[in-house]
Design an enzyme around this catalytic site. Structure first.
Site: not given
Ligand code: IVH
Length: 716
Positions: A35, A37, A85, A115, A117, A119, A209, A259, A325, A349, A444, A447, A462, A467
């Site tokens: 860092d 350097a 999605l 990929e 997901k 957050d 994201e 990302y 996808k 999820k 309640c 009230c 109630c 109320c």
């Molecule tokens: S694809 C059609 N790829 O998840 C657009 N979304 O539940 C879909 N997210 O709004 C986006 N990682 O904010 C995609 N590898 C990933 C993701 C990702 C997180 C989020 C994104 C999206 C939401 C949908």
């Protein structure tokens, strides 16, 4: 420090070195220098730029933190909507999605890219090509409502994993090696990019994201605690809040990461597919999540999901699932969209995450119907990406079933968007048992009138029709986005309007004026005017929303829509009899009775009359239902020239027909459009009549198509 005579050349060299090291550090997590350097190089560049202000370029690594946007953030339309999605919560749901994808894809290739997901929140980055063949960051736009977002460029520039500029070499490297179809297709295919100056290619857009890494989130909360502020609830909210901070120096102090996962040119996704997109993004110098895989079958997807789930705890950022996808772009196009989401992708999820915590007290809330709901007030605990400090206990029976007392230790679960849930009371020796039984109130909490539990019902209510809590909650319900959509009418304002007796019912909202609103605390002229125009606009919300807003028991969004479409006006609905009501789709004796009871009540009738007088729209488009296609089953395949699949389905169903996903002996007609796949072949094999769009429309019109094979197929 530099021995080079030419400060311009030295500055250019320093910029390149700094960019290289930023990429190694912030994108690849693989720094090659310390860092200290890095700081030395940065200091040298800053000194040079200070001495020769003419050398400063907007894409210089010293220019990440610039001025704040003068007028807040501007709204900008997206090049194409940023959709969301559909979710899958189990292996079965994922299998069902895969089956449907394959069915719709017909003979087109189906391979998946999985990929993580992340957050965070999605962001669109626009890049422009410069005359000397670089790509420069032009704009960063939040998702917003999907069609329009906010221009947060000044803040996005501070995110070190977002390249401010991309070199011609990287642009060339990212070009996908298919003849004639390189990523940065030139307008002049003859010129040779190796000759120095690249032809002006097309600008492009990167979507991905923004996340706040956990370490950064923890640091933020320590700072907030020190400053006496409430902690941020989760990294996603913290990232969203940070990105909307008006001072870029503050944003620069909190580490955010970007990302990338999509690349668009002219508002179109890359024709080479998702895997190639991720590779191109990597070559361009973006951070692309390394946990990704191209997979062929659902079983492989499920293995990837299980691996991702076990990885979750050790990742330096939050994830809440896996995004899957379809790789091939032509297949994505074939699959198309449902409403707000592409059919070619899904978010799997993760299941609920659990944590243990202690019940500190139980409070009781009164809802708009007078229902009393006990809520556990918990010692704050971090679970499933959020700090949880309350959880609903539903009703008195649930408290008894759990055996819950004040002081009990409980296991709480939270999954996806689900509200935290108390699953069980912990009774092991490590956790002291609860100390005090909770006595459900007999009056309640708002009230203080008696509460009552009707025969056969679990809930206490109630009994006071006046109320204040009921009134407050019903006004809040009325203004909700899904109901009359009066933005700006939040809890604090409703409470003040009631306290000052400016309103005593939802109808009074429509009689409010500017002077009255200006008497409220923290209400400026601008917000008051906006609120009044929101209230005015809500008059046009229409019958379905209004029915929902009136709070007729059992009438939620869908029932309200069905009633509105069937009766077409409040007047017709108010005059309906029990049998009239029960004739409506999905309306049974219970809902019918509730509607009758509502309109039999004088107060309700007076309220409706007053709302009519105030000019609220009391009508809806009446749906004309027919049954000319009753008993017939249709299968749709391919792309129709004018109707979307959903429109065709809606038309068939409102004429009493059924739409099915697969061709069988029971199919009466197959409606085929362009690029129809295996379903068409199957229909031909089974001798099922095939209709094109005009023939379908003719059939719906009541004019049978004039082709001899158009008699519906009837199963033997
Ligand atoms: S694809 C059609 N790829 O998840 C657009 N979304 O539940 C879909 N997210 O709004 C986006 N990682 O904010 C995609 N590898 C990933 C993701 C990702 C997180 C989020 C994104 C999206 C939401 C949908």
């Amino acid at each position: 420090m530099s021995t080079l005579p030419d400060p311009g050349a030295r500055a250019a060299e320093l910029r390149d070195q700094l960019r290289h090291h930023e990429h190694l550090y912030y994108v690849l997590d693989a720094p090659e220098i310390t860092d200290a350097a890095y700081d030395l190089l940065m200091r040298e560049l800053k000194a040079l730029e200070a001495e020769h202000p003419g050398l400063v370029t907007p894409d210089s690594p010293t220019q990440r933190v610039g001025g704040r946007p003068a007028e807040g953030f501007q709204k900008v339309a997206h090049s194409r909507p940023m959709l969301s999605l559909e979710n899958a919560y189990s292996a079965d749901e994922l299998r069902a999605w895969d089956t449907r994808v394959r069915e719709l894809a017909g003979d087109m290739p189906v391979r998946y890219v999985a990929e993580l997901k992340l957050d965070g929140l999605s962001l669109a980055l626009h890049y422009d090509l410069t005359p000397d063949g670089r790509a420069n960051l032009l704009r960063g736009i939040t998702r917003g409502d999907g069609s329009t977002g906010e221009d947060v460029t000044s803040n996005v520039r501070t995110i070190k994993s977002v390249p401010l500029t991309i070199s011609p070499e990287k642009l060339t490297k990212a070009a996908l090696l298919e003849p004639q179809q390189t990523l940065f297709e030139s307008s002049n295919p003859q010129s040779d990019p190796a000759e120095g100056v690249r032809p002006a290619g097309q600008a492009f857009e990167v979507r991905g994201e923004v996340v706040m890494p956990l370490a950064s989130f923890q640091r933020l909360n320590l700072d907030r605690e020190r400053d006496g502020l409430a902690p941020a609830v989760n990294p996603r909210n913290a990232a969203a809040g940070t990105l909307r901070t008006l001072d870029p120096t503050i944003v620069a102090q909190r580490r955010l990461d970007f990302y990338a996962y999509f690349l668009l040119q002219n508002g179109d996704y890359l024709a080479q597919g998702q895997q190639a997109t991720l590779d191109a993004l990597t070559a361009l110098g973006f951070r692309v999540n390394s946990h990704r895989k191209t997979l062929a079958t659902v079983d492989e997807l499920l293995t990837f999901i299980a691996q991702a789930e076990s990885l979750r705890e050790s990742l330096p950022y939050e994830i809440d699932g896996v995004v899957i996808k379809v790789d091939s772009h032509p297949t994505q196009l074939r699959l198309g969209y449902t409403g707000r989401a592409p059919r070619s992708a899904i978010a799997y999820k993760f299941t609920a995450q659990a944590a243990l915590t202690q019940v500190q007290s139980i409070t009781v809330q009164v809802g708009r119907t007078g229902k009393l709901t006990p809520v556990a007030e918990l010692a704050p605990v971090f679970v499933g990406g959020t700090t949880v400090s309350r959880a609903t206990l539903h009703n008195a029976d649930e408290i008894a079933r759990l055996g819950l007392k004040l002081g009990s230790w409980v296991k709480i679960e939270r999954g996806g968007d689900v509200i935290p849930k108390v699953v069980e009371v912990i009774t092991d020796p490590d956790h002291p048992a609860g100390h005090t039984d909770f006595l459900f109130p007999t009056t309640c909490p708002d009230c203080h009138e008696p509460v009552h539990r009707a025969e056969g019902e679990v809930d206490f209510r109630c009994t006071n029709i006046d109320c204040p809590a009921k009134l407050r909650e019903s006004i809040l319900h009325f203004s909700r986005r899904e109901v009359m959509n009066i933005e700006g009418l939040g809890e604090a304002i409703v409470a003040q309007l009631l306290d000052t007796q400016l309103i005593a019912s939802v109808a009074d909202l429509y009689a409010l004026n500017l002077e009255q609103l200006l008497t409220l605390e923290r209400m400026g002229e601008k917000s008051a005017t906006t609120l009044l125009s929101q209230i005015e606009a809500s008059k046009q919300a229409g019958l379905a929303r209004l029915l929902m807003g009136l709070g007729i028991r059992f009438v939620g969004e869908r029932t309200a829509q069905l009633l509105a479409a069937d009766f077409g006006s409040m007047e017709a609905l108010a005059a309906a009899t029990q049998p009239d009501l029960e004739r409506v789709e999905e309306v049974g004796p219970k809902v019918a009775a509730a509607a009758l009871e509502f309109f039999a009540n004088d107060r309700n009738r007076a309220l409706v009359a007053r709302l009519t007088e105030l000019g609220l729209k009391m009508t809806a488009e009446k749906r004309i239902r027919t049954d000319q296609l009753a008993g017939l089953t249709f299968v749709l395949t391919g792309t129709l020239p004018t109707l979307s699949r959903d429109q065709a389905k809606e038309k068939i169903e409102s004429a009493g027909g059924k739409v099915s996903g697969s061709v069988s002996k029971k199919t009466s007609y197959v409606v085929a459009g362009e690029e129809a796949g295996s379903k068409l072949t199957k229909a031909q094999e089974l001798n099922i009549p095939i209709l094109d769009e005009p023939a379908l429309l003719a059939l719906l019109d009541g004019t049978p198509p004039d082709i001899s094979s158009a008699e519906p197929h009837r199963p033997e």
